[in-house]
Design an enzyme around this catalytic site. Structure first.
Site, PDB file in Angstrom:
ATOM      1  N   ASP A   1       0.863  -1.187   0.000  1.00 40.77           N
ATOM      2  CA  ASP A   1       0.000   0.000   0.000  1.00 40.77           C
ATOM      3  C   ASP A   1       0.899   1.236   0.000  1.00 40.77           C
ATOM      4  OD1 ASP A   1      -2.241   1.836   0.508  1.00 40.77           O
ATOM      5  OD2 ASP A   1      -3.344   0.047   1.116  1.00 40.77           O
TER       6      ASP A   1
ATOM      7  N   GLY B   1       4.899  -0.368  -3.839  1.00 35.89           N
ATOM      8  CA  GLY B   1       3.896   0.310  -3.022  1.00 35.89           C
ATOM      9  C   GLY B   1       3.071   1.270  -3.846  1.00 35.89           C
ATOM     10  N   HIS B   2       2.249   2.045  -3.149  1.00 39.71           N
ATOM     11  CA  HIS B   2       1.324   2.964  -3.807  1.00 39.71           C
ATOM     12  C   HIS B   2       1.804   4.414  -3.766  1.00 39.71           C
ATOM     13  CE1 HIS B   2      -2.265  -0.051  -3.232  1.00 39.71           C
ATOM     14  NE2 HIS B   2      -1.242  -0.560  -3.896  1.00 39.71           N
ATOM     15  N   GLY B   3       3.054   4.620  -3.371  1.00 46.49           N
ATOM     16  CA  GLY B   3       3.617   5.954  -3.470  1.00 46.49           C
ATOM     17  C   GLY B   3       3.644   6.727  -2.172  1.00 46.49           C
TER      18      GLY B   3
END
Length: 410
Positions: free
Chosen positions: A236, A258-260
């Site tokens: 995430d 991941g999502h940044g």
């Protein structure tokens, strides 16, 4: 025999006075040094194994809590030590306020294993540090959340209670955590809420990119938080900055998978508070689904504002959405426009590669159009022969300066 009369002129008086002051300072320094040495000599180590914790066998929860309580109530400097070895605990609460002088050190040298039974975690957290000032968590050890068996129960919609976070700071002030590794949390790896003046540095956070809701670090209702010099790769957000976050510095972070590096999600619940004063700089993202991201829910039950945000000196390596403002988050279930205001956001010197056709997407709310957006020196190239499109702007009129690749919005 007559004793000669001592003659002292003004220069002599000044000289003697100086000697007296110097002698006094030396005496004071000696006294201070003695006191400091005395304090150091009186420092007490509270070894968890001396309070019932057992490496390589059984549950050590009560041993950890007993060592913490003893240290917390100490009248002298205190250090809780987890020695080398592997210790298993369930929900473990390190609670204040404490009597001992600051800092109270929690030195984790060994490996902590989270009990796999998720029914043990009544507060959706494994280790909790709460209502205390001046705690330092360090030691080079590892927190292993053993989340692999739990991820199948994760609710991605957020309707059910989250799986346990590995470590939570809540209601703390003047605390720090450094030189700790996190592995496979059941939920968020490190969460900080309702706290101020916290320093986070030199962390290694690791979980598979397929692990759900395993943010590296999540903030909410916090002020003056520094997050630096860490390597984060999860399933995430590497870092998620939630509502009520103010004066946040994120620097020198390696993110991926991941999502940044995200601000949000915001506007999901009632009574959420503004986000202001966020600086994210000198970071590298590799293979992430997002880069610099702000996300807000549609049909927000509360009106709040995101302002004074800077993303600067960001390096991208095969990032899907390098720069994105998404004010239509969760649009499948919510139809009304977001009422979260996004203003005064700057993206500066962001460069690297993307696998997306639209590297820069400013997708703002029709009900609350973005204001004060600035993009300066953006240089994003495609991976391979993927054609890229100019900046996509919806309900936004950004100011562009310097080099802008893939181009300004039309």
């Amino acid at each position: 025999m007559a004793i000669p009369k001592l003659q002292i002129n003004n220069v002599g008086l000044i000289f003697l006075f100086g000697i007296a002051i110097f002698s006094s300072k030396v005496a004071d320094s000696a006294t201070f040094g003695s006191r400091r040495g005395l304090l150091e000599a009186e420092s007490t180590v509270f070894d968890v194994t001396k309070h019932g914790a057992k490496p390589e066998g059984g549950d050590s929860t009560m041993g950890f809590i007993a060592a913490w309580k003893a240290a917390c109530q100490s009248t002298g400097p205190a250090k809780v030590v987890v020695p080398p070895g592997t210790f298993t605990t369930g929900e473990t609460i390190f609670q204040g306020p404490c009597k001992c002088p600051k800092p109270l050190i929690l030195e984790i040298q060994g490996t902590l294993m989270s009990n796999k039974d998720i029914s043990l975690y009544s507060r959706a957290a494994w280790l909790i540090i709460e209502k205390v000032e001046g705690v330092t968590v360090t030691g080079g050890g590892t927190l292993n959340g053993q989340g692999k068996d739990s991820w199948q129960f994760a609710d991605r919609s957020g309707a059910s209670p989250p799986l346990p976070s590995s470590l939570v700071f809540t209601g703390v002030k003047g605390c720090s955590i450094n030189n700790i590794s996190f592995v496979d949390s059941k939920g968020v790896h490190l969460k900080i809420s309702e706290s101020s003046d916290v320093s986070v540095s030199n962390l290694k956070i690791t979980a598979p990119d397929s692990s759900p809701n395993t943010d590296g670090l999540h903030l909410s209702s916090v002020t003056n938080i520094n997050i630096t010099d860490s390597d984060i790769g999860t399933g995430d957000d590497c870092i998620g900055i939630g509502h009520g976050s103010n004066n946040i510095l994120v620097s020198n972070i390696k993110c991926g998978p991941g999502h940044g590096l995200s601000i949000g999600s915001l506007g999901k619940r009632e009574a959420e508070k503004d986000v202001k004063g966020i600086i994210i700089r000198n970071c590298t993202l590799k293979g992430t689904t997002n880069g610099a991201r702000i996300k807000t829910y549609m049909d927000s039950p509360s009106s709040l504002q995101v302002s004074d945000v800077l993303y600067e000196d960001i390096i991208l390596d095969n990032v899907k959405n390098p720069i994105i403002i998404d004010q239509h988050y969760n649009s499948k279930t919510r139809k009304k426009e977001s009422t979260v205001k996004v203003k005064d956001v700057r993206f500066k010197n962001i460069r690297g590669t993307t696998n997306s056709k639209i590297p820069v997407a400013l997708n703002c709310s029709e009900a609350m159009p973005c204001e004060g957006l600035e993009l300066h020196d953006i240089d994003i190239a495609p991976v391979g022969n993927v054609p890229i499109q100019p900046t996509a702007c919806q309900n936004a009129k950004p100011i562009f300066s310097g080099k802008i690749t893939p181009g300004e919005c039309k």
